[in-house]
Design an enzyme around this catalytic site. Structure first.
Site, PDB file in Angstrom:
ATOM      1  N   ASP A 147       1.692 -11.429   2.985  1.00  0.00           N
ATOM      2  CA  ASP A 147       0.715 -12.521   3.044  1.00  0.00           C
ATOM      3  C   ASP A 147       0.693 -13.163   1.662  1.00  0.00           C
ATOM      4  OD1 ASP A 147      -0.813 -10.859   1.432  1.00  0.00           O
ATOM      5  OD2 ASP A 147      -2.582 -10.860   2.731  1.00  0.00           O
ATOM      6  N   CYS A 202       0.947  -6.940   1.018  1.00  0.00           N
ATOM      7  CA  CYS A 202      -0.226  -7.817   0.940  1.00  0.00           C
ATOM      8  C   CYS A 202      -0.880  -7.535  -0.412  1.00  0.00           C
ATOM      9  CB  CYS A 202      -1.169  -7.619   2.126  1.00  0.00           C
ATOM     10  SG  CYS A 202      -1.870  -5.970   2.308  1.00  0.00           S
ATOM     11  N   THR A 250      -3.341  -5.449  -1.313  1.00  0.00           N
ATOM     12  CA  THR A 250      -3.467  -4.005  -1.554  1.00  0.00           C
ATOM     13  C   THR A 250      -2.407  -3.181  -0.826  1.00  0.00           C
ATOM     14  OG1 THR A 250      -4.909  -3.782   0.367  1.00  0.00           O
ATOM     15  CG2 THR A 250      -5.983  -4.175  -1.766  1.00  0.00           C
ATOM     16  N   HIS A 259      10.458  13.392   5.231  1.00  0.00           N
ATOM     17  CA  HIS A 259       9.586  14.227   6.072  1.00  0.00           C
ATOM     18  C   HIS A 259       8.949  13.480   7.244  1.00  0.00           C
ATOM     19  CE1 HIS A 259       8.826  17.608   2.877  1.00  0.00           C
ATOM     20  NE2 HIS A 259      10.098  17.270   2.978  1.00  0.00           N
ATOM     21  N   HIS A 299      10.798  18.964  10.436  1.00  0.00           N
ATOM     22  CA  HIS A 299      10.098  17.682  10.293  1.00  0.00           C
ATOM     23  C   HIS A 299      10.199  16.852  11.577  1.00  0.00           C
ATOM     24  CE1 HIS A 299       9.648  18.775   6.162  1.00  0.00           C
ATOM     25  NE2 HIS A 299      10.962  18.902   6.024  1.00  0.00           N
TER      26      HIS A 299
HETATM   27  C1  RB5 Z   1      -6.065 -11.117   1.045  1.00  0.00           C
HETATM   28  O1  RB5 Z   1      -7.032 -11.648   0.208  1.00  0.00           O
HETATM   29  C2  RB5 Z   1      -6.149  -9.610   1.073  1.00  0.00           C
HETATM   30  O2  RB5 Z   1      -7.273  -9.222   1.784  1.00  0.00           O
HETATM   31  C3  RB5 Z   1      -4.902  -9.032   1.674  1.00  0.00           C
HETATM   32  O3  RB5 Z   1      -3.799  -9.441   0.932  1.00  0.00           O
HETATM   33  C4  RB5 Z   1      -4.811  -7.521   1.725  1.00  0.00           C
HETATM   34  O4  RB5 Z   1      -5.082  -6.959   0.488  1.00  0.00           O
HETATM   35  C5  RB5 Z   1      -5.531  -6.864   2.817  1.00  0.00           C
HETATM   36  O5  RB5 Z   1      -5.506  -5.647   3.003  1.00  0.00           O
END
Ligand code: RB5
Length: 144
Positions: free
Chosen positions: A7, A64, A66, A97, A132
């Site tokens: 994203d 993304c 995080t 694994h 595994h």
């Molecule tokens: C976008 O602002 C953010 O929420 C997305 O990139 C991600 O971190 C969501 O888990």
């Protein structure tokens, strides 16, 4: 073939990882997004995971902000085993694994050199099978 997607929060890191894939001779398909305009990460997760579950790609990489949203979405798809990795040991172990077929990372969490090392471990390690495999089969039966 590797499916890669992001994203807006992962766009910068996706660009760097694509360069890494190119430099190291990996075939990839870029599933977007293609700029930093805001986009909903579940939409991109769906495109990447479908390519893996359809057999068009053998692995996926989702980025993304995080990595967490992408990971949650990816693991909703039957047949996907997505691993969030922000260290190289986990990236190696989840291949050996867990037979992870999708890697998720946070573009706002880790630096690009570490991310490249994580991708390297994810793409160069194979599933060990044996005990595994029994565990992965049990994991997949939880889908039913
Ligand atoms: C976008 O602002 C953010 O929420 C997305 O990139 C991600 O971190 C969501 O888990």
């Amino acid at each position: 073939m590797i499916a890669i997607g992001c994203d807006h929060g992962g766009f910068e890191l996706k660009t760097i990882i694509i360069e890494y894939l190119k430099e190291n001779g990996y075939d990839y398909t870029d599933c977007g997004t293609y700029d930093e305009n805001s986009i909903d990460y579940p939409d991109i997760a769906k495109v990447v995971c479908s390519k893996v579950t359809d057999g068009i790609c053998d692995k996926g990489i989702l980025i993304c902000g995080t990595g967490i949203g992408m990971n949650m979405c990816a693991n909703k798809h039957a047949g996907i085993r997505a691993a969030q990795c922000h260290d190289t040991f986990s990236a190696k172990m989840t291949r050996q694994h867990n037979d992870a077929n999708v890697l998720t990372m946070g573009g706002r969490v880790i630096g690009c050199e570490l991310a490249k090392d994580i991708v390297k471990e994810f793409l160069t390690n194979d599933f060990l099978g044996g005990r595994h495999e029994v565990r992965v089969n049990k994991m997949m039966s939880l889908e039913n």
